[in-house]
Design a protein around this motif. Structure first.
Motif, PDB file in Angstrom:
ATOM      1  N   VAL A   1       6.190 -10.812  27.444  1.00 16.72           N
ATOM      2  CA  VAL A   1       6.825  -9.477  26.714  1.00 16.72           C
ATOM      3  C   VAL A   1       6.936  -9.115  25.164  1.00 16.72           C
ATOM      4  O   VAL A   1       7.906 -10.114  24.924  1.00 16.72           O
ATOM      5  CB  VAL A   1       7.579  -9.230  27.359  1.00 16.72           C
TER       6      VAL A   1
ATOM      7  N   GLU B   1       2.871  -6.703  27.909  1.00 19.11           N
ATOM      8  CA  GLU B   1       3.790  -5.080  27.842  1.00 19.11           C
ATOM      9  C   GLU B   1       4.833  -5.038  26.480  1.00 19.11           C
ATOM     10  O   GLU B   1       5.278  -5.886  26.049  1.00 19.11           O
ATOM     11  CB  GLU B   1       4.583  -5.684  29.072  1.00 19.11           C
TER      12      GLU B   1
ATOM     13  N   ARG C   1      12.011  -0.810  22.784  1.00 21.02           N
ATOM     14  CA  ARG C   1      13.121  -1.485  22.544  1.00 21.02           C
ATOM     15  C   ARG C   1      12.572  -0.784  20.920  1.00 21.02           C
ATOM     16  O   ARG C   1      14.377  -1.731  19.805  1.00 21.02           O
ATOM     17  CB  ARG C   1      13.061  -3.000  22.766  1.00 21.02           C
TER      18      ARG C   1
ATOM     19  N   LYS D   1      10.115  -4.784  39.730  1.00 20.41           N
ATOM     20  CA  LYS D   1      10.535  -5.815  38.475  1.00 20.41           C
ATOM     21  C   LYS D   1      11.629  -6.589  39.096  1.00 20.41           C
ATOM     22  O   LYS D   1      12.489  -5.345  39.516  1.00 20.41           O
ATOM     23  CB  LYS D   1      10.376  -5.552  36.974  1.00 20.41           C
TER      24      LYS D   1
ATOM     25  N   PHE E   1      14.544  -8.068  38.009  1.00 18.21           N
ATOM     26  CA  PHE E   1      14.369  -7.799  36.363  1.00 18.21           C
ATOM     27  C   PHE E   1      16.674  -8.210  36.754  1.00 18.21           C
ATOM     28  O   PHE E   1      17.000  -7.076  37.603  1.00 18.21           O
ATOM     29  CB  PHE E   1      14.850  -7.078  35.642  1.00 18.21           C
TER      30      PHE E   1
ATOM     31  N   THR F   1      11.283 -11.042  36.709  1.00 18.28           N
ATOM     32  CA  THR F   1      11.229 -11.015  34.342  1.00 18.28           C
ATOM     33  C   THR F   1      12.728 -11.260  34.046  1.00 18.28           C
ATOM     34  O   THR F   1      13.534 -11.160  34.365  1.00 18.28           O
ATOM     35  CB  THR F   1      11.069 -10.001  33.855  1.00 18.28           C
ATOM     36  N   GLY F   2      12.852 -11.865  32.766  1.00 18.83           N
ATOM     37  CA  GLY F   2      14.439 -12.696  32.798  1.00 18.83           C
ATOM     38  C   GLY F   2      14.386 -13.676  32.652  1.00 18.83           C
ATOM     39  O   GLY F   2      14.705 -14.166  34.143  1.00 18.83           O
ATOM     40  N   GLY F   3      14.858 -14.516  31.563  1.00 18.22           N
ATOM     41  CA  GLY F   3      15.254 -16.027  31.610  1.00 18.22           C
ATOM     42  C   GLY F   3      13.935 -16.867  31.950  1.00 18.22           C
ATOM     43  O   GLY F   3      13.988 -17.997  32.268  1.00 18.22           O
ATOM     44  N   ILE F   4      12.620 -16.418  32.144  1.00 21.31           N
ATOM     45  CA  ILE F   4      11.520 -17.455  32.449  1.00 21.31           C
ATOM     46  C   ILE F   4      10.854 -17.889  31.388  1.00 21.31           C
ATOM     47  O   ILE F   4      10.426 -17.368  30.188  1.00 21.31           O
ATOM     48  CB  ILE F   4      10.467 -16.704  33.299  1.00 21.31           C
TER      49      ILE F   4
ATOM     50  N   GLY G   1       7.351 -12.690  30.806  1.00 20.86           N
ATOM     51  CA  GLY G   1       8.484 -13.558  29.547  1.00 20.86           C
ATOM     52  C   GLY G   1       7.993 -13.386  28.568  1.00 20.86           C
ATOM     53  O   GLY G   1       7.134 -12.803  27.621  1.00 20.86           O
ATOM     54  N   SER G   2       9.043 -13.189  27.600  1.00 23.82           N
ATOM     55  CA  SER G   2       8.854 -13.182  25.807  1.00 23.82           C
ATOM     56  C   SER G   2       9.323 -14.639  25.540  1.00 23.82           C
ATOM     57  O   SER G   2       8.561 -14.065  24.327  1.00 23.82           O
ATOM     58  CB  SER G   2      10.521 -12.200  25.405  1.00 23.82           C
TER      59      SER G   2
HETATM   60  O1  LIG Z   1      12.336  -7.107  29.629  1.00 31.48           O
HETATM   61  C1  LIG Z   1      11.699  -8.417  29.486  1.00 31.48           C
HETATM   62  C2  LIG Z   1      12.693  -8.923  29.692  1.00 31.48           C
HETATM   63  O2  LIG Z   1      13.890  -8.861  28.570  1.00 31.48           O
HETATM   64  C3  LIG Z   1      12.516 -10.023  28.885  1.00 31.48           C
HETATM   65  O3  LIG Z   1      12.874 -10.896  29.297  1.00 31.48           O
HETATM   66  P1  LIG Z   1      13.421 -13.178  28.029  1.00 31.48           P
HETATM   67  O4  LIG Z   1      13.150 -12.594  27.094  1.00 31.48           O
HETATM   68  O5  LIG Z   1      13.900 -13.490  29.317  1.00 31.48           O
HETATM   69  O6  LIG Z   1      11.884 -13.496  28.484  1.00 31.48           O
END
Ligand SMILES: O=C[C@H](O)COP(=O)(O)O
Length: 213
Positions: free
Chosen positions: A17, A42, A46, A130, A132, A158-161, A180-181
């Motif tokens: 991400v 992805e 933002r 997703k 999330f 996605t989110g916290g992975i 994941g970012s």
């Molecule tokens: O949609 C993308 C998320 O905000 C990415 O989450 P993350 O930064 O915890 O991987």
């Protein structure tokens, strides 16, 4: 969503991400992703650079599976498609954006984190969803519970992975891939820290070699 894209996502298992501030960075980033066998991104809406970044990555690396993230409006969905994104992802289930995409031939993966949202999505014929924000919504335990009544649904948590928990999510049969970012953070991209990004990708490949499923 074509089955071929779902199959490719399922084989890659991890989706970087990406929040990009300078669109031109999409070129070296796309090169790193393709050269290191993680040809998927992805790009999130933002930053104002998102659309141009998608366009540049698509033009230079057409083989890369490209989607637009954080798509909140119909207009962003149109811009993303025009720039070359194969599909769009939203953090939540926005009925007007979803309906617009369905009526205009834009594949969308909406965000959900409760059963009611899953049922609304399924009713629209959307089966790839997703999950999330994954960790904050209860993580693996929550996703297992959420997935079990809906055997036709598939999920992209996605989110916290991170490398620490991605295997636990991938062990759930209905998980196609995790986003994941951490793979290419906004900070590492801003600094053009290619070495760190390549290391993250190599660590993913090492982990996935031992992953069963
Ligand atoms: O949609 C993308 C998320 O905000 C990415 O989450 P993350 O930064 O915890 O991987």
């Amino acid at each position: 969503m074509t089955q071929s894209i779902v199959d490719t996502l399922s084989s890659l298992k991890v989706i970087p991400v990406i929040q990009i501030n300078r669109a031109e960075d999409a070129i070296w980033l796309g090169e790193i992703l393709t050269q290191n066998q993680l040809p998927v991104a992805e790009i999130t809406f933002r930053t104002p650079a998102a659309a141009k970044a998608i366009k540049l990555m698509h033009e230079h690396f057409p083989e890369l599976i490209l989607c637009a993230g954080t798509v909140l409006t119909a207009q962003q969905a149109d811009i993303a498609k025009e720039a070359g994104a194969s599909f769009v992802i939203s953090p939540g289930y926005n009925p007007s954006t979803v309906d617009y995409c369905l009526n205009n031939g834009i594949d969308i993966v909406p965000g959900i984190n409760n059963p009611s949202q899953v049922e609304v999505a399924l009713e629209k014929g959307l089966t790839l969803l997703k999950f999330f924000p994954a960790e904050a919504s209860g993580g693996v335990k929550m996703l297992k519970a959420l997935a079990s009544p809906y055997t036709q649904a598939q999920f992209m948590p996605t989110g916290g992975i991170s490398l620490n928990n991605v295997s636990d999510y991938l062990a759930i049969p209905q998980v196609v891939a995790c986003g994941g970012s951490w793979i290419a953070t906004a900070d590492t991209i801003d600094k053009q820290d290619k070495e760190t990004i390549v290391n993250h990708i190599q660590n993913i490949h090492s982990l996935l070699k031992t992953h069963k499923g």
